[in-house]
Write a protein that holds these residues in place. Structure first.
Motif, PDB file in Angstrom:
ATOM      1  N   VAL A 139      11.498 -50.009  33.081  1.00 52.50           N
ATOM      2  CA  VAL A 139      11.794 -51.257  32.386  1.00 52.50           C
ATOM      3  C   VAL A 139      10.688 -52.263  32.698  1.00 52.50           C
ATOM      4  N   ILE A 140       9.978 -52.709  31.685  1.00 55.88           N
ATOM      5  CA  ILE A 140       8.934 -53.708  31.880  1.00 55.88           C
ATOM      6  C   ILE A 140       9.582 -55.020  32.321  1.00 55.88           C
ATOM      7  N   SER A 141       9.055 -55.614  33.393  1.00 58.07           N
ATOM      8  CA  SER A 141       9.625 -56.871  33.877  1.00 58.07           C
ATOM      9  C   SER A 141       8.802 -58.071  33.432  1.00 58.07           C
ATOM     10  N   ARG A 142       7.462 -57.929  33.387  1.00 58.85           N
ATOM     11  CA  ARG A 142       6.636 -59.039  32.915  1.00 58.85           C
ATOM     12  C   ARG A 142       5.300 -58.534  32.388  1.00 58.85           C
ATOM     13  N   VAL A 143       4.673 -59.357  31.557  1.00 57.60           N
ATOM     14  CA  VAL A 143       3.423 -58.975  30.902  1.00 57.60           C
ATOM     15  C   VAL A 143       2.476 -60.175  30.910  1.00 57.60           C
ATOM     16  N   CYS A 144       1.199 -59.904  31.156  1.00 55.68           N
ATOM     17  CA  CYS A 144       0.160 -60.916  31.019  1.00 55.68           C
ATOM     18  C   CYS A 144      -0.731 -60.502  29.842  1.00 55.68           C
ATOM     19  N   VAL A 145      -0.897 -61.395  28.872  1.00 54.79           N
ATOM     20  CA  VAL A 145      -1.624 -61.090  27.645  1.00 54.79           C
ATOM     21  C   VAL A 145      -2.808 -62.036  27.485  1.00 54.79           C
ATOM     22  N   TYR A 146      -3.937 -61.494  27.063  1.00 54.37           N
ATOM     23  CA  TYR A 146      -5.125 -62.297  26.780  1.00 54.37           C
ATOM     24  C   TYR A 146      -4.978 -62.966  25.420  1.00 54.37           C
ATOM     25  N   VAL A 178       8.303 -51.102  41.910  1.00 56.99           N
ATOM     26  CA  VAL A 178       7.597 -51.980  40.982  1.00 56.99           C
ATOM     27  C   VAL A 178       6.142 -51.558  40.938  1.00 56.99           C
ATOM     28  N   ARG A 179       5.680 -51.227  39.766  1.00 49.20           N
ATOM     29  CA  ARG A 179       4.278 -50.859  39.596  1.00 49.20           C
ATOM     30  C   ARG A 179       3.555 -51.990  38.864  1.00 49.20           C
ATOM     31  N   VAL A 180       2.463 -52.464  39.458  1.00 49.06           N
ATOM     32  CA  VAL A 180       1.656 -53.528  38.867  1.00 49.06           C
ATOM     33  C   VAL A 180       0.376 -52.884  38.337  1.00 49.06           C
ATOM     34  N   LEU A 181       0.243 -52.824  37.028  1.00 46.86           N
ATOM     35  CA  LEU A 181      -0.865 -52.123  36.384  1.00 46.86           C
ATOM     36  C   LEU A 181      -1.772 -53.142  35.703  1.00 46.86           C
ATOM     37  N   THR A 182      -3.064 -53.096  36.020  1.00 43.50           N
ATOM     38  CA  THR A 182      -4.002 -54.074  35.483  1.00 43.50           C
ATOM     39  C   THR A 182      -5.229 -53.405  34.889  1.00 43.50           C
ATOM     40  N   GLU A 183      -5.929 -54.154  34.052  1.00 43.74           N
ATOM     41  CA  GLU A 183      -7.170 -53.657  33.460  1.00 43.74           C
ATOM     42  C   GLU A 183      -8.253 -53.453  34.503  1.00 43.74           C
ATOM     43  N   SER A 184      -8.177 -54.141  35.618  1.00 40.88           N
ATOM     44  CA  SER A 184      -9.208 -54.048  36.649  1.00 40.88           C
ATOM     45  C   SER A 184      -9.036 -52.831  37.553  1.00 40.88           C
ATOM     46  N   ASP A 210      -9.284 -49.159  38.940  1.00 39.10           N
ATOM     47  CA  ASP A 210     -10.345 -48.156  38.765  1.00 39.10           C
ATOM     48  C   ASP A 210      -9.948 -47.112  37.727  1.00 39.10           C
ATOM     49  N   ASP A 211      -8.696 -46.724  37.760  1.00 43.75           N
ATOM     50  CA  ASP A 211      -8.175 -45.767  36.783  1.00 43.75           C
ATOM     51  C   ASP A 211      -7.029 -46.442  36.039  1.00 43.75           C
ATOM     52  N   ASN A 212      -7.280 -46.916  34.820  1.00 48.78           N
ATOM     53  CA  ASN A 212      -6.237 -47.667  34.107  1.00 48.78           C
ATOM     54  C   ASN A 212      -5.465 -46.812  33.108  1.00 48.78           C
ATOM     55  N   GLN A 213      -5.451 -45.481  33.327  1.00 46.67           N
ATOM     56  CA  GLN A 213      -4.705 -44.622  32.416  1.00 46.67           C
ATOM     57  C   GLN A 213      -3.206 -44.889  32.501  1.00 46.67           C
ATOM     58  N   HIS A 214      -2.739 -45.337  33.682  1.00 50.77           N
ATOM     59  CA  HIS A 214      -1.320 -45.660  33.801  1.00 50.77           C
ATOM     60  C   HIS A 214      -0.984 -46.900  32.983  1.00 50.77           C
ATOM     61  N   LEU A 215      -1.884 -47.879  32.960  1.00 53.31           N
ATOM     62  CA  LEU A 215      -1.674 -49.061  32.124  1.00 53.31           C
ATOM     63  C   LEU A 215      -1.611 -48.653  30.656  1.00 53.31           C
ATOM     64  N   ASN A 216      -2.500 -47.773  30.247  1.00 48.22           N
ATOM     65  CA  ASN A 216      -2.496 -47.315  28.853  1.00 48.22           C
ATOM     66  C   ASN A 216      -1.201 -46.588  28.516  1.00 48.22           C
ATOM     67  N   ALA A 217      -0.670 -45.832  29.470  1.00 45.72           N
ATOM     68  CA  ALA A 217       0.587 -45.103  29.228  1.00 45.72           C
ATOM     69  C   ALA A 217       1.753 -46.067  29.064  1.00 45.72           C
ATOM     70  N   VAL A 218       1.797 -47.093  29.904  1.00 46.03           N
ATOM     71  CA  VAL A 218       2.903 -48.047  29.858  1.00 46.03           C
ATOM     72  C   VAL A 218       2.816 -48.932  28.627  1.00 46.03           C
ATOM     73  N   ALA A 249      -3.036 -56.747  26.517  1.00 45.97           N
ATOM     74  CA  ALA A 249      -2.300 -56.896  27.770  1.00 45.97           C
ATOM     75  C   ALA A 249      -3.239 -56.615  28.942  1.00 45.97           C
ATOM     76  N   THR A 250      -3.378 -57.578  29.840  1.00 39.72           N
ATOM     77  CA  THR A 250      -4.267 -57.409  30.998  1.00 39.72           C
ATOM     78  C   THR A 250      -3.508 -56.974  32.241  1.00 39.72           C
ATOM     79  N   GLU A 251      -2.192 -57.192  32.259  1.00 42.92           N
ATOM     80  CA  GLU A 251      -1.380 -56.760  33.399  1.00 42.92           C
ATOM     81  C   GLU A 251       0.059 -56.545  32.938  1.00 42.92           C
ATOM     82  N   ILE A 252       0.651 -55.457  33.402  1.00 47.91           N
ATOM     83  CA  ILE A 252       2.057 -55.161  33.113  1.00 47.91           C
ATOM     84  C   ILE A 252       2.743 -54.784  34.422  1.00 47.91           C
ATOM     85  N   ARG A 253       3.898 -55.389  34.667  1.00 48.35           N
ATOM     86  CA  ARG A 253       4.735 -55.007  35.802  1.00 48.35           C
ATOM     87  C   ARG A 253       5.925 -54.229  35.255  1.00 48.35           C
ATOM     88  N   ILE A 254       6.160 -53.056  35.812  1.00 50.15           N
ATOM     89  CA  ILE A 254       7.240 -52.206  35.327  1.00 50.15           C
ATOM     90  C   ILE A 254       8.047 -51.676  36.504  1.00 50.15           C
TER      91      ILE A 254
END
Length: 229
Positions: A208-215, A183-189, A191-199, A165-170
């Protein structure tokens, strides 16, 4: 004599006695031992991210407990049980659109209620595929992310789909300054992607996850890898 096998999807795990109120939710899949029934006061079915934001904001403002529910409730009920008869279920059934397939970037962006079957089919149209997936294609991408569903391999990033997952909107509860939902937009890019890892494996407790972008990969590349493994 017909010896064919006929299969059908499980029943809707959410059942209500009065429209969308006075509801219950249970696990539809018998392989999990927990088939208990959870009670909920109401279920909402947002069809857009805007509707989801409004539902989360209203519940937060009213200090109401809520949990996300997926199309077939593949998880054990305790993960989707909000607060008995006063709780709110938010089903992702109608968040079921494939938003974009980018063959050049090798990504697919979907709403959280899109099933694995839909993702596989849409990616294949562009000559792309997920490298490894869970065995059951009825699972939704939101549920798949939240529970860490996976296939089986050590190649590349491994078999857990959330690793790709390269981006998650929650959508999460927030304070009055944010209108009670954010709405939190969490991406691999980041600087600190620990929130993306948590989600990525949040078990539904962070929002509630609203959308996901997957490689995803080109199909011919995956075939080459398998033939030369």
């Amino acid at each position: 004599m017909n010896n064919g096998v006929i299969s059908s999807p499980p029943e809707d795990p959410v059942k209500c006695t009065s429209k969308n109120t006075n509801c219950t939710i249970t696990n539809s899949i018998g392989i999990f031992p927990d088939r208990s029934i959870c009670e909920a006061g109401e279920v909402k079915y947002p069809g857009t991210e805007e509707e989801l934001i409004s539902i989360v904001a209203t519940a937060t403002k009213n200090n109401r407990k809520m949990k996300a529910a997926t199309r077939y409730s593949h998880s054990i009920p305790k993960l989707a049980c909000p607060d008995g008869k006063d709780g709110l279920l938010i089903s992702t059934n109608n968040l079921n659109k494939v938003l974009r397939v980018d063959a050049e970037a090798r990504t697919i962006t979907v709403e959280s209620g899109v099933t694995l079957r839909q993702i596989i089919a849409e990616a294949a149209e562009a000559g792309l595929a997920l490298p490894y997936t869970p065995y059951w294609w009825g699972i939704t991408i939101g549920g798949l992310m939240a529970t860490g569903a996976h296939g089986s391999t050590l190649w590349d990033k491994g078999s857990a789909v959330h690793e790709y997952a390269t981006e998650i909107r929650i959508v999460s509860p927030s304070g009055p300054e944010d209108g009670y939902a954010k709405v939190r937009v969490l991406t691999e890019s980041d600087d600190d992607n620990q929130h993306l890892n948590a989600v990525r494996v949040s078990l539904g407790v962070l929002g509630v996850i609203s959308r996901v972008c997957v490689y995803i990969y080109f199909i011919h590349f995956l075939i080459y890898r398998r033939l030369n493994a």
